[in-house]
Design an enzyme around this catalytic site. Structure first.
Site, PDB file in Angstrom:
ATOM      1  N   LYS A 210      37.692 -30.044 -29.910  1.00 57.59           N
ATOM      2  CA  LYS A 210      36.923 -31.110 -29.258  1.00 57.59           C
ATOM      3  C   LYS A 210      35.711 -31.533 -30.067  1.00 57.59           C
ATOM      4  O   LYS A 210      35.141 -32.604 -29.828  1.00 57.59           O
ATOM      5  CB  LYS A 210      36.491 -30.677 -27.854  1.00 57.59           C
ATOM      6  CG  LYS A 210      37.645 -30.707 -26.862  1.00 57.59           C
ATOM      7  CD  LYS A 210      37.173 -30.655 -25.425  1.00 57.59           C
ATOM      8  CE  LYS A 210      38.356 -30.798 -24.471  1.00 57.59           C
ATOM      9  NZ  LYS A 210      37.994 -30.584 -23.078  1.00 57.59           N
TER      10      LYS A 210
ATOM     11  N   LYS B 165      50.762 -31.587 -29.842  1.00 56.41           N
ATOM     12  CA  LYS B 165      50.898 -31.482 -28.387  1.00 56.41           C
ATOM     13  C   LYS B 165      50.831 -32.863 -27.731  1.00 56.41           C
ATOM     14  O   LYS B 165      50.039 -33.698 -28.159  1.00 56.41           O
ATOM     15  CB  LYS B 165      49.748 -30.608 -27.866  1.00 56.41           C
ATOM     16  CG  LYS B 165      49.866 -30.163 -26.441  1.00 56.41           C
ATOM     17  CD  LYS B 165      48.615 -29.413 -25.979  1.00 56.41           C
ATOM     18  CE  LYS B 165      47.475 -30.361 -25.681  1.00 56.41           C
ATOM     19  NZ  LYS B 165      46.383 -29.790 -24.901  1.00 56.41           N
TER      20      LYS B 165
ATOM     21  N   LYS C 140      46.699 -36.497 -23.270  1.00 57.74           N
ATOM     22  CA  LYS C 140      46.172 -37.749 -22.718  1.00 57.74           C
ATOM     23  C   LYS C 140      45.170 -38.386 -23.663  1.00 57.74           C
ATOM     24  O   LYS C 140      44.860 -39.564 -23.533  1.00 57.74           O
ATOM     25  CB  LYS C 140      45.566 -37.513 -21.328  1.00 57.74           C
ATOM     26  CG  LYS C 140      44.575 -36.377 -21.204  1.00 57.74           C
ATOM     27  CD  LYS C 140      44.230 -36.133 -19.729  1.00 57.74           C
ATOM     28  CE  LYS C 140      43.776 -34.735 -19.467  1.00 57.74           C
ATOM     29  NZ  LYS C 140      43.831 -34.314 -18.084  1.00 57.74           N
TER      30      LYS C 140
HETATM   31  P1  AMP Z   1      44.258 -30.442 -18.755  1.00 55.39           P
HETATM   32  O1  AMP Z   1      44.852 -31.788 -18.565  1.00 55.39           O
HETATM   33  O2  AMP Z   1      43.824 -30.184 -20.154  1.00 55.39           O
HETATM   34  O3  AMP Z   1      43.234 -30.077 -17.721  1.00 55.39           O
HETATM   35  O4  AMP Z   1      45.469 -29.432 -18.544  1.00 55.39           O
HETATM   36  C1  AMP Z   1      45.962 -29.092 -17.260  1.00 55.39           C
HETATM   37  C2  AMP Z   1      47.157 -28.162 -17.379  1.00 55.39           C
HETATM   38  O5  AMP Z   1      48.240 -28.831 -18.041  1.00 55.39           O
HETATM   39  C3  AMP Z   1      46.897 -26.892 -18.200  1.00 55.39           C
HETATM   40  O6  AMP Z   1      47.555 -25.820 -17.576  1.00 55.39           O
HETATM   41  C4  AMP Z   1      47.501 -27.206 -19.533  1.00 55.39           C
HETATM   42  O7  AMP Z   1      47.904 -26.048 -20.218  1.00 55.39           O
HETATM   43  C5  AMP Z   1      48.700 -28.055 -19.125  1.00 55.39           C
HETATM   44  N1  AMP Z   1      49.114 -28.954 -20.227  1.00 55.39           N
HETATM   45  C6  AMP Z   1      48.386 -29.962 -20.781  1.00 55.39           C
HETATM   46  N2  AMP Z   1      49.079 -30.568 -21.774  1.00 55.39           N
HETATM   47  C7  AMP Z   1      50.274 -29.908 -21.866  1.00 55.39           C
HETATM   48  C8  AMP Z   1      51.439 -30.051 -22.698  1.00 55.39           C
HETATM   49  N3  AMP Z   1      51.513 -30.995 -23.649  1.00 55.39           N
HETATM   50  N4  AMP Z   1      52.472 -29.203 -22.492  1.00 55.39           N
HETATM   51  C9  AMP Z   1      52.424 -28.253 -21.516  1.00 55.39           C
HETATM   52  N5  AMP Z   1      51.364 -28.061 -20.708  1.00 55.39           N
HETATM   53  C10 AMP Z   1      50.292 -28.880 -20.866  1.00 55.39           C
END
Ligand code: AMP
Ligand code: TRP
Length: 347
Positions: free
Chosen positions: A123, A207, A210
């Site tokens: 980040k 990965k 968003k």
């Molecule tokens: P966040 O949007 O960063 O708060 O992530 C929320 C949840 O989604 C967390 O458990 C992340 O590990 C999961 N996550 C986010 N991006 C991915 C991805 N590309 N593949 C699998 N899990 C994801």
């Protein structure tokens, strides 16, 4: 960091996880988190799902958008089948224990541990890290507080959160050691299934995220059927047909990703997908994947939109969830303060 410590079987099983309200959600969030959160409700273990608004503000958020996105994540929880009658759903800032325990854990965790976190490095990459918020650095200690405030034993997350969960274990172990207690559990990460790391549709080594500048790299939970189909049709692949066995996907990250996504959406395994599509060209596989993705995601998108029509009902669910979460958290926080040596003589 310390060696892994065995999970403590003496604690009642409890599941906690959270998602940041910091922008739209992707297929990665759905398969890696939401879908699995809903499935966990069937295992007879208490489930607590949080919208982590305190984490979101570690980078600046427009207040109106933060409110909207908090409701949108809640709508996504509900649309994915998380049932407020079976799970606690709430936003983090309504339970003040998160911030309070985070402070105590800030004094247990070491600064060096925070600088080593790859998410912090990512980040701040290309930016002046000294100019990021203090909250962004302390982010993992707040995450440890989220988890430990409920004596959580298991945390379902995607692969990218593994390091934060290891740190949570280290913080719990150091607290227990520093105060000579066996108070916080050593929490297990649950990183399971074929979609714990959904990759970008444009680059199978990155990965799905968003924050990727290319919208074509991801499927958003708000995309309509045509957009989903188009993005899958255009997904980067190699020119070879699908192999006969899983080993044949070893050096083909884009192909592997699409097979993983298919398996996760279908609720099967990558092995089963390869058995079904052995020898198929992407010209055959991609339309099938697009149909499956639309069939699985469209009802969720529609339900999300429906829930978003009634923000007062969403706020009511969050408030009720917060009261239930607080009832679990309060005695654990009170005990933590007592262990640390703080006086609580208020009546
Ligand atoms: P966040 O949007 O960063 O708060 O992530 C929320 C949840 O989604 C967390 O458990 C992340 O590990 C999961 N996550 C986010 N991006 C991915 C991805 N590309 N593949 C699998 N899990 C994801
Ligand atoms: N850091 C997690 C993410 O970005 C979100 C999160 C905050 C979380 N607190 C948590 C996940 C506690 C699991 C448990 O995805």
């Amino acid at each position: 960091m310390s060696a892994p410590v065995a999970a403590n079987p003496a604690f009642t099983p409890r599941i906690f996880s959270g998602i940041q309200p910091s922008g739209g959600m992707t297929l990665g969030n759905y398969l890696g988190a939401l879908k699995r959160f809903a499935e966990k409700q069937d295992e007879g273990i208490e489930t607590i799902y949080c919208v982590v608004d305190l984490h979101a503000i570690t980078v600046w958020q427009d207040p109106e958008k933060l409110r909207h996105q908090t409701r949108e994540i809640t709508a996504a929880y509900l649309a994915s089948g998380i049932d407020p009658a079976r799970s606690i759903i709430f936003n983090q800032s309504q339970v003040t224990g998160h911030a309070e325990l985070a402070w105590i854990l800030n004094c247990v965790a070491r600064i060096g541990w925070m600088y080593r976190m790859t998410q912090f490095k990512d980040k701040t990459a290309g930016k002046n890290a000294e100019n990021s918020s203090l909250g962004l650095l302390a982010y993992p200690s707040l995450m440890a507080a989220d988890i430990l405030l409920y004596h959580t034993t298991q945390v379902p997350v995607g692969e990218d959160q593994k390091q934060h969960l290891e740190l949570t274990r280290d913080i719990a172990a150091k607290f227990n050691h520093d105060y000579g207690v066996d108070f916080f559990p050593i929490t297990e990460p649950l990183i399971e299934g074929s979609a714990t790391r959904v990759m970008s549709l444009r680059d199978g080594t990155k990965k799905m995220s968003k924050s990727d500048p290319s919208d074509a790299s991801r499927i958003n939970l708000t995309d309509d059927a045509d957009t989903i189909a188009k993005k899958i049709r255009k997904a980067t692949t190699d020119p070879n047909p699908l192999p006969e066995t899983l080993e044949g996907l070893k050096d083909r990250p884009e192909a592997r990703n699409l097979v993983n996504i298919y398996a996760a959406l279908e609720g099967s395994t990558p092995e089963a997908v390869i058995r079904e599509f052995a020898g198929a060209q992407f010209g055959t596989f991609k339309p099938r994947l697009a149909d499956l993705a639309v069939a699985k995601l469209s009802p969720i998108t529609e339900a999300m939109n429906r829930y978003m029509q009634d923000p007062a009902e969403i706020d009511r669910i969050l408030g009720e969830g917060a009261a239930r979460a607080d009832a679990i958290a309060s005695p654990i926080l009170a005990k933590t303060k007592e262990i640390v040596g703080m006086i609580n003589s208020r009546r």
